[in-house]
Every structure is written in C-alpha cells, then in structure tokens.
Enzyme design. Structure first.
Site, PDB file in Angstrom:
ATOM      1  N   ALA A 101      -7.383   2.838  -6.291  1.00  0.00           N
ATOM      2  CA  ALA A 101      -7.070   1.803  -7.375  1.00  0.00           C
ATOM      3  C   ALA A 101      -8.403   1.012  -7.988  1.00  0.00           C
ATOM      4  O   ALA A 101      -9.532   1.465  -7.183  1.00  0.00           O
ATOM      5  CB  ALA A 101      -6.247   0.626  -6.787  1.00  0.00           C
ATOM      6  N   ASN A 102      -8.421   0.284  -8.997  1.00  0.00           N
ATOM      7  CA  ASN A 102      -9.317  -0.597  -9.489  1.00  0.00           C
ATOM      8  C   ASN A 102      -9.188  -1.744  -8.712  1.00  0.00           C
ATOM      9  O   ASN A 102      -8.155  -2.065  -8.726  1.00  0.00           O
ATOM     10  CB  ASN A 102      -9.357  -0.651 -10.860  1.00  0.00           C
ATOM     11  N   ARG A 103     -10.045  -2.791  -8.742  1.00  0.00           N
ATOM     12  CA  ARG A 103      -9.802  -4.092  -8.500  1.00  0.00           C
ATOM     13  C   ARG A 103      -9.166  -4.716  -9.676  1.00  0.00           C
ATOM     14  O   ARG A 103      -9.624  -4.799 -10.865  1.00  0.00           O
ATOM     15  CB  ARG A 103     -10.940  -4.820  -8.180  1.00  0.00           C
TER      16      ARG A 103
END
Ligand code: C5P
Length: 221
Positions: free
Chosen positions: A29-31
C-alpha cells in the site's frame, strides 16, 4: 442558487490508499489517511453536489451527506469509478498503488527455514485518473493530485498533460512537512494557464477552496 452553486451537479471523488494483497494476511500500500479526499467529498456536497466517494481502506468515518463506496484494491476502485460515469466533476485524490502482485496467493505464504524468501512479481495497476481524463464520458472538470517530494511543479505540469486533467493539486509530502496523515496542507494549483500557490491551510480549508474553484470552472464555460 446562492451558496449551493453545485446544486444539480454530480461528483465522483476517490480517497485513501489501495491495498494490494500478497496473500490473505499481507498487502502492499501507499501511505494515505484519506483526510484530504474525504474533506473534498464533504465540501462538494456542502455546495450542493450529489457526491459519490470511492474510498480505499481508511480509519476515518464516511463523510456526511455523501454516498460512500468502500473498496480495497486499485482494480476495484477503477471499476467502481467507471461504473458511476457520467458525472460532472471527478476529483481523484486516492493514493493508488502503482503495482499489484501478479500472482497473489490464496493461502498464507509460509516462511521456509533456511530458504530464501519467494520473490514478488509485480504488475501495473490501471491509472484511474488517466482513464477518466481521456474517457469518452469525460467529466467537465477533472482534478488530480500530485504528491511529490521533489521538482513539484515540473512533475505536476507533466501530470496535467499526461493524465488529461484540468487541474492538478500539487503538494510536498516530504516527511518533514508533516502533511502525510496531518490535518494541514500547503498546495499549489496547476492549470494549463498557470500556477497558484495557496497558503498553509487546514485540509478542510483546502477542500472548501477547491470546491469553490471547481464550481467557478463549471459555471464559467
Ligand atoms: O502518477 P501519480 O500516481 O503520481 O498521479 C497521482 C494522481 O493520479 C492522483 O490524482 C491519483 O489519485 C491518480 N492516480 C490514479 N490511479 C493510479 C495512480 C494515480 O487515479 N493508478
């Protein structure tokens, strides 16, 4: 239509990260907290728009006055967005993972004592903003975000062109800015006619200003 300039208009907003499964317990995931995207959905609704928010996994509540669709993966977000076209306004704020695992496993991948970990083979996810920006049902106003840590304006200008957007909201997400996950944001608004730097504002204030700007662009043409 005094203070509800978006009455009768429809809007689609993406927000949050996407989670790309590696196996049933692990993901890439991305933040992203979803705070800016959710605030924009709420701000468009306050101006009278009929808003659908397509949100990745976040811990903040669904905004009031908005229809929220919850998704996990980029492909699900892509399908949810395309299924809602046509709309008047699209604001793509989600931090979509660029890649997903090509061969995600139905079973938890086991650690094998003494063996090297299995390599992850990645494949590219669909670019939702780019698809919407070039779609035959392209919304009248298409807005993208550019989260960068360097050469912010240059990268955002290139993004405007490549993604077929009318506006790009660029922000510096270097860790020292505290923007990631925080409640404040300092952005630059890029359009084909120029750059506007906004002061340091709360994410709610950025959302309100952006919703007003979108309303102006919809009514002037
Ligand atoms: O290319 P980049 O990820 O930097 O572009 C950011 C913009 O594109 C954001 O508006 C983001 O929501 C959108 N995007 C998207 N689908 C992707 C990647 C980015 O909609 N797969």
């Amino acid at each position: 239509d005094g203070d509800r300039p978006l009455e009768g208009r429809t809007a689609l907003v993406t927000s949050g990260p996407t989670h790309e499964p590696i196996d049933p317990v692990r993901y890439i995931a991305n933040r992203s907290s979803g705070r800016q995207g959710h605030a924009i959905a709420a701000a468009l609704a306050r101006l009278g728009a009929d808003v659908t928010l397509v949100s990745g996994p976040v811990t903040i509540p669904d905004p009031a006055g908005v229809t929220t669709i919850h998704v996990e993966r980029a492909e699900e977000m892509h399908d949810a967005v395309l299924s809602r076209l046509p709309v008047d306004i699209a604001v793509m704020v989600a931090a979509v993972a660029d890649w997903r695992v090509a061969t995600s496993s139905d079973q938890k991948i086991k650690k094998q004592a003494g063996e090297a970990p299995a390599p992850l083979i990645l494949t590219e996810n669909p670019d939702i903003l780019k698809t919407v920006g070039h779609h035959e049902k392209r919304p009248r106003v298409v807005v993208g975000f550019a989260a960068e840590t360097q050469d912010i304006e240059e990268n955002a200008l290139r993004k405007l062109e490549r993604k077929g957007a009318d506006l790009i909201v660029a922000n510096d997400v270097s860790p020292e800015t505290g923007i990631m996950g925080g409640s404040r944001n300092r952005v630059k608004i890029l359009s084909p006619t120029g750059v506007e730097a906004w002061p340091d504002l709360t994410k709610d204030e950025v959302a309100d200003r952006l919703a007003r700007l979108i309303a102006e662009r919809l009514t002037e043409r």
